[in-house]
Design a protein around this motif. Structure first.
Motif, mmCIF file in Angstrom:
data_model
loop_
_atom_site.group_PDB
_atom_site.id
_atom_site.type_symbol
_atom_site.label_atom_id
_atom_site.label_comp_id
_atom_site.label_asym_id
_atom_site.label_seq_id
_atom_site.Cartn_x
_atom_site.Cartn_y
_atom_site.Cartn_z
ATOM 1 N N GLY A 140 5.034 25.359 -28.378
ATOM 2 C CA GLY A 140 4.501 24.080 -28.284
ATOM 3 C C GLY A 140 5.263 22.976 -29.255
ATOM 4 O O GLY A 140 5.392 22.297 -28.878
ATOM 5 N N VAL A 141 5.356 23.307 -30.417
ATOM 6 C CA VAL A 141 6.317 22.295 -31.100
ATOM 7 C C VAL A 141 7.632 22.306 -31.072
ATOM 8 O O VAL A 141 8.566 20.947 -30.935
ATOM 9 C CB VAL A 141 6.405 22.766 -32.617
ATOM 10 N N LEU A 142 8.628 23.477 -30.592
ATOM 11 C CA LEU A 142 9.515 23.758 -29.496
ATOM 12 C C LEU A 142 9.513 22.510 -28.382
ATOM 13 O O LEU A 142 10.518 22.172 -27.976
ATOM 14 C CB LEU A 142 10.216 25.156 -28.936
ATOM 15 N N ASP A 143 8.482 22.443 -27.292
ATOM 16 C CA ASP A 143 8.680 21.651 -27.233
ATOM 17 C C ASP A 143 8.660 20.351 -26.861
ATOM 18 O O ASP A 143 9.441 19.199 -26.319
ATOM 19 C CB ASP A 143 7.244 21.951 -25.644
ATOM 20 N N LEU A 144 8.363 19.435 -28.036
ATOM 21 C CA LEU A 144 8.425 17.751 -28.454
ATOM 22 C C LEU A 144 9.777 18.347 -28.524
ATOM 23 O O LEU A 144 9.987 16.848 -29.089
ATOM 24 C CB LEU A 144 7.406 17.874 -29.921
ATOM 25 N N VAL A 145 10.018 18.706 -29.844
ATOM 26 C CA VAL A 145 11.316 18.500 -30.837
ATOM 27 C C VAL A 145 12.730 18.608 -29.495
ATOM 28 O O VAL A 145 13.524 17.881 -29.256
ATOM 29 C CB VAL A 145 11.883 20.292 -31.999
ATOM 30 N N VAL A 146 12.461 19.690 -28.809
ATOM 31 C CA VAL A 146 14.491 19.641 -27.632
ATOM 32 C C VAL A 146 13.626 19.277 -26.243
ATOM 33 O O VAL A 146 12.825 19.246 -25.642
ATOM 34 C CB VAL A 146 14.152 21.070 -27.065
ATOM 35 N N ARG A 147 14.007 17.858 -26.538
ATOM 36 C CA ARG A 147 13.966 16.906 -25.391
ATOM 37 C C ARG A 147 14.490 16.866 -24.196
ATOM 38 O O ARG A 147 14.337 16.339 -22.924
ATOM 39 C CB ARG A 147 13.481 15.750 -26.080
ATOM 40 N N ARG A 148 15.778 17.860 -23.889
ATOM 41 C CA ARG A 148 17.132 17.416 -23.100
ATOM 42 C C ARG A 148 16.413 18.427 -21.982
ATOM 43 O O ARG A 148 17.164 18.847 -20.801
ATOM 44 C CB ARG A 148 17.727 17.911 -23.850
#
Length: 329
Positions: free
Chosen positions: A83-91
């Motif tokens: 879930g954190v990755l989904d917030l960090v990777v916006r592209r």
């Protein structure tokens, strides 16, 4: 003093584990293994080594529930990081762009986690020497899964290895030496982390199982967080996702391996059955991550994917449940 020891040892563990992961990554590249396989096996094993050493140290200090809580809590936190990755990777929608072959590692993590729940509840009496047959089964399933992953691994070409050399990566010999030094630091420091965690549990009245699932598990999982976000930021999404699924697989493998150091009986049978709550939460969160990888549903609520939001919610509820159970223990 207990808290000071905990934070100092935690900081050393995080730094040493980061170096361990960096050198493990270089070793994998120098030996021409593929990005998914690097993340799922070698990098995952490197970043999960603190969990293994912490669990063994907890066994030596006769706190098996802290050992189990560390393993299962780490599995939960690894999926929280999806879930954190989904917030960090916006592209891009990270679970939609990685290889579907991660379904193998994700499925293996679910299988291993489910087996661990079954064995803890079943309390099987069979053993080979002092090692439980249940622990040996976990180890065998992990080894078989690694073989399956290897057979589906595309590998890294000679040209990719040349590019890695031109990028200024350390040599294989230097990386192996650095890996061994970082491992040695972890071997020395993890007993401090465990003893201070045990002291915190005694001072606060919270169960060692919750302390393991929350404090210790998050600390020992920070290397996965740092490594995974770093990989995602440079676009190495297969490395990032493989590291998380692979770490969950290795964690359960470590659970079985711990039985070799547990001489009071069979390790899984002696774990308190209440710890299966953390194990089931870890399996459920992994299944959600696996579903997101396979289903590839194109749906977001504001700025977050639906499956990532479900992971956040379930993790929060799960930690609340573990906290209330910990206070009652």
């Amino acid at each position: 003093m207990i808290w000071v020891t905990f934070f100092v040892s935690a900081a050393i563990v995080v730094v040493a584990a980061q170096k361990l992961a960096q050198y493990g990554d270089v070793i994998a590249i120098r030996t021409r293994l593929g990005g998914m396989f690097i993340g799922t096996l070698l990098l995952a094993a490197a970043t999960s080594l603190p969990e293994l050493l912490t669990t063994i140290s907890a066994i030596n200090q006769t706190v098996p529930d802290l050992a189990a809580g560390n393993i299962f809590g780490s599995c939960m936190f690894n999926m929280f990081m999806l879930g954190v990755l989904d917030l960090v990777v916006r592209r891009g929608r990270i679970l939609r762009v990685v290889l579907r072959n991660h379904a193998i590692s994700g499925g293996l993590a679910v299988l291993l986690g489910s087996l661990s729940v079954f064995f803890i509840l079943a309390k099987l009496p069979w053993a080979v020497g002092w090692i439980g047959l249940d622990s040996l089964t976990l180890i065998a399933v992990y080894v078989g899964g690694v073989w399956l992953l290897n057979s589906n691994n595309p590998g890294i070409s000679a040209e990719a290895e040349l590019d890695a050399g031109q990028a200024g990566l350390p040599s294989l010999t230097w990386s192996i030496a650095g890996f061994l030094v970082a491992t040695g630091v972890l071997v020395v420091v993890t007993p401090w982390l465990v003893s201070s965690s045990k002291g915190i549990a005694e001072a606060t009245g919270i169960s060692t199982g919750f302390v393991g699932a929350a404090l210790v598990a998050i600390v020992t999982s920070l290397p996965e967080l740092v490594t995974t976000i770093a990989a995602a930021r440079i676009g190495a999404f297969d490395l990032a996702i493989g590291n998380l699924f692979g770490s969950n697989c290795f964690n359960i493998f470590a659970l079985g391996l711990t039985d070799f150091f547990y001489t009071q009986g069979t390790f899984l049978a002696d774990i308190d059955s209440t710890m299966t709550l953390a194990a089931v939460l870890g399996v459920t969160l992994t299944a959600l991550g696996l579903f997101g990888n396979v289903a590839r549903i194109e749906r977001r609520l504001l700025f977050i994917e639906v499956d990532a939001l479900l992971i956040f919610v379930l993790y929060g509820l799960g930690m609340w449940l573990l906290y209330t159970r910990g206070l009652m223990a």
